[in-house]
Scaffold this motif. Structure first.
Motif, PDB file in Angstrom:
ATOM      1  N   PHE A  15      -2.157  -0.442   7.331  1.00 11.72           N
ATOM      2  CA  PHE A  15      -3.470  -0.886   6.873  1.00 11.72           C
ATOM      3  C   PHE A  15      -4.122  -1.745   7.944  1.00 11.72           C
ATOM      4  O   PHE A  15      -3.441  -2.268   8.835  1.00 11.72           O
ATOM      5  CB  PHE A  15      -3.360  -1.719   5.587  1.00 11.72           C
ATOM      6  CG  PHE A  15      -2.887  -0.960   4.390  1.00 11.72           C
ATOM      7  CD1 PHE A  15      -3.703  -0.033   3.765  1.00 11.72           C
ATOM      8  CD2 PHE A  15      -1.620  -1.187   3.874  1.00 11.72           C
ATOM      9  CE1 PHE A  15      -3.266   0.663   2.654  1.00 11.72           C
ATOM     10  CE2 PHE A  15      -1.175  -0.501   2.760  1.00 11.72           C
ATOM     11  CZ  PHE A  15      -2.008   0.435   2.150  1.00 11.72           C
ATOM     12  N   ARG A  20      -9.147  -1.217   4.692  1.00 13.60           N
ATOM     13  CA  ARG A  20      -8.102  -0.223   4.693  1.00 13.60           C
ATOM     14  C   ARG A  20      -8.270   0.730   5.861  1.00 13.60           C
ATOM     15  O   ARG A  20      -9.350   1.239   6.121  1.00 13.60           O
ATOM     16  CB  ARG A  20      -8.099   0.561   3.375  1.00 13.60           C
ATOM     17  CG  ARG A  20      -7.719  -0.288   2.190  1.00 13.60           C
ATOM     18  CD  ARG A  20      -7.770   0.470   0.899  1.00 13.60           C
ATOM     19  NE  ARG A  20      -6.782   1.538   0.880  1.00 13.60           N
ATOM     20  CZ  ARG A  20      -6.540   2.289  -0.184  1.00 13.60           C
ATOM     21  NH1 ARG A  20      -7.200   2.081  -1.297  1.00 13.60           N
ATOM     22  NH2 ARG A  20      -5.629   3.253  -0.132  1.00 13.60           N
ATOM     23  N   ARG A  22      -6.953   3.936   6.568  1.00 15.31           N
ATOM     24  CA  ARG A  22      -6.259   5.154   6.225  1.00 15.31           C
ATOM     25  C   ARG A  22      -6.638   6.271   7.170  1.00 15.31           C
ATOM     26  O   ARG A  22      -7.707   6.284   7.780  1.00 15.31           O
ATOM     27  CB  ARG A  22      -6.585   5.609   4.796  1.00 15.31           C
ATOM     28  CG  ARG A  22      -6.433   4.527   3.752  1.00 15.31           C
ATOM     29  CD  ARG A  22      -5.030   3.939   3.643  1.00 15.31           C
ATOM     30  NE  ARG A  22      -4.016   4.940   3.630  1.00 15.31           N
ATOM     31  CZ  ARG A  22      -3.042   4.979   4.530  1.00 15.31           C
ATOM     32  NH1 ARG A  22      -2.962   4.063   5.482  1.00 15.31           N
ATOM     33  NH2 ARG A  22      -2.124   5.904   4.476  1.00 15.31           N
ATOM     34  N   ALA A  43       2.394  -2.070   6.245  1.00 11.22           N
ATOM     35  CA  ALA A  43       2.751  -2.579   4.921  1.00 11.22           C
ATOM     36  C   ALA A  43       4.175  -2.175   4.566  1.00 11.22           C
ATOM     37  O   ALA A  43       4.889  -2.922   3.890  1.00 11.22           O
ATOM     38  CB  ALA A  43       1.784  -2.054   3.869  1.00 11.22           C
ATOM     39  N   GLY A  66       4.950  -5.447   0.323  1.00 10.41           N
ATOM     40  CA  GLY A  66       4.908  -3.989   0.210  1.00 10.41           C
ATOM     41  C   GLY A  66       5.319  -3.423  -1.126  1.00 10.41           C
ATOM     42  O   GLY A  66       5.396  -2.201  -1.284  1.00 10.41           O
ATOM     43  N   SER A  68       3.808  -3.377  -4.272  1.00  7.13           N
ATOM     44  CA  SER A  68       2.781  -2.587  -4.950  1.00  7.13           C
ATOM     45  C   SER A  68       2.407  -1.348  -4.141  1.00  7.13           C
ATOM     46  O   SER A  68       2.113  -0.289  -4.703  1.00  7.13           O
ATOM     47  CB  SER A  68       1.536  -3.448  -5.206  1.00  7.13           C
ATOM     48  OG  SER A  68       1.831  -4.512  -6.091  1.00  7.13           O
ATOM     49  N   THR A  69       2.415  -1.478  -2.823  1.00 10.52           N
ATOM     50  CA  THR A  69       2.139  -0.319  -1.971  1.00 10.52           C
ATOM     51  C   THR A  69       3.182   0.761  -2.193  1.00 10.52           C
ATOM     52  O   THR A  69       2.862   1.965  -2.243  1.00 10.52           O
ATOM     53  CB  THR A  69       2.125  -0.734  -0.489  1.00 10.52           C
ATOM     54  OG1 THR A  69       1.095  -1.710  -0.284  1.00 10.52           O
ATOM     55  CG2 THR A  69       1.866   0.461   0.414  1.00 10.52           C
ATOM     56  N   LYS A  72       2.337   2.630  -5.292  1.00 14.29           N
ATOM     57  CA  LYS A  72       1.169   3.494  -5.086  1.00 14.29           C
ATOM     58  C   LYS A  72       1.535   4.748  -4.301  1.00 14.29           C
ATOM     59  O   LYS A  72       0.944   5.811  -4.498  1.00 14.29           O
ATOM     60  CB  LYS A  72       0.061   2.710  -4.376  1.00 14.29           C
ATOM     61  CG  LYS A  72      -0.580   1.654  -5.264  1.00 14.29           C
ATOM     62  CD  LYS A  72      -1.604   0.833  -4.514  1.00 14.29           C
ATOM     63  CE  LYS A  72      -2.186  -0.258  -5.419  1.00 14.29           C
ATOM     64  NZ  LYS A  72      -3.159  -1.113  -4.692  1.00 14.29           N
ATOM     65  N   VAL A  78      -1.899   6.502  -2.551  1.00 14.13           N
ATOM     66  CA  VAL A  78      -2.053   6.422  -1.103  1.00 14.13           C
ATOM     67  C   VAL A  78      -1.042   7.363  -0.453  1.00 14.13           C
ATOM     68  O   VAL A  78      -0.017   7.700  -1.058  1.00 14.13           O
ATOM     69  CB  VAL A  78      -1.860   4.977  -0.572  1.00 14.13           C
ATOM     70  CG1 VAL A  78      -2.946   4.069  -1.087  1.00 14.13           C
ATOM     71  CG2 VAL A  78      -0.487   4.450  -0.933  1.00 14.13           C
TER      72      VAL A  78
END
Length: 248
Positions: A15, A20, A22, A43, A66, A68-69, A72, A78
């Motif tokens: 990130f 962000r 991406r 992350a 990291g 919650s990442t 996801k 993501v």
């Protein structure tokens, strides 16, 4: 051993600190990997593990490491910049739990909309609607615009809907940190029912008692690295020792 329901292989996700960063669609279709640029950070990096059906896993680490990442990535919200994420069963995400609800719609309409977006048919929603409303304890507000509910009521209806999905994998990310103690316990009993029925659980929490209550295995993340993948007892002991935390 049966094939895993979740498999991450050498996963990394990057990130930008101000926004962000991406990959765009051109990068994705061309299979390009961007080099790190100033202001970017990883992350997660070089994360690999597998999950068998029915496992209950607690994800441990300080804020911003990291956790919650990772959830996801499992949901597909993501995409990784490196490595692969393979999920072979459906996911019921209790993360950012009130996301997707529409303020100007009634509670009733939001139940049908949210459950429908998660794949439930109208017939399935009809059959479970009364149970959802009863669990959320908001029978007097089903025709009230969602925006007029208190924050606690919003969490109750969101949990009631998502926990009625039949997806085999349940992801829980600190969503029950709000709300009253009695309803939290009610939600925890519901999670225990789902686990008893063979669901797979990813549980992110800073509450050691809750982690020990639900989980048998732990993943310890620190600065985007998977530091330890072991029993929840070993993971919590290592985490507490690293940061001088008194065990609960």
């Amino acid at each position: 051993m049966a094939a895993p329901v979740i498999a991450l292989t050498d996963v990394g996700i990057r990130f930008r600190r101000n926004r962000r960063g991406r990959r765009n669609f051109k990068d994705l279709f061309a299979g390009r990997k961007r080099r790190s640029r100033p202001g970017e950070f990883w992350a997660l990096r070089h994360v690999s593990f597998t999950v068998q059906r029915g496992e209950a896993i607690g994800v441990v680490g300080r804020n911003g490491q990291g956790k919650s990442t990772l959830l996801k990535l499992v949901t597909g919200v993501v995409l990784p910049d490196e490595g692969t994420v393979h999920v072979v069963e459906g996911v019921a995400p209790l993360i950012e739990i009130t996301g997707g609800f529409v303020d100007d719609l009634s509670v009733r309409d939001n139940v049908y909309l949210t459950a429908g977006l998660h794949g439930m048919t109208r017939k399935q929603i009809d059959s479970r609607f009364d149970d959802i409303i009863e669990f959320a304890e908001i029978a007097d507000f089903i025709d009230t615009p969602y925006k007029h509910l208190s924050s606690g009521m919003k969490v109750r209806i969101a949990f009631a809907v998502i926990s009625r999905l039949e997806e085999p994998i349940l992801l829980v990310d600190e969503v029950l940190a709000v709300g009253d103690k009695a309803f939290r316990e009610k939600c925890y009993r519901r999670i225990e029912e789902l686990l008893a029925g063979g669901r797979t659980l990813f549980f992110v929490s800073h509450n050691e008692r809750d982690l020990r209550r639900f989980c048998t295995r732990g993943l310890y993340l620190d600065k985007g690295d998977l530091v330890l993948d072991a029993s929840i007892t070993e993971v919590l002991a290592r985490y507490n020792a690293d940061y001088g935390i008194k065990p609960a």
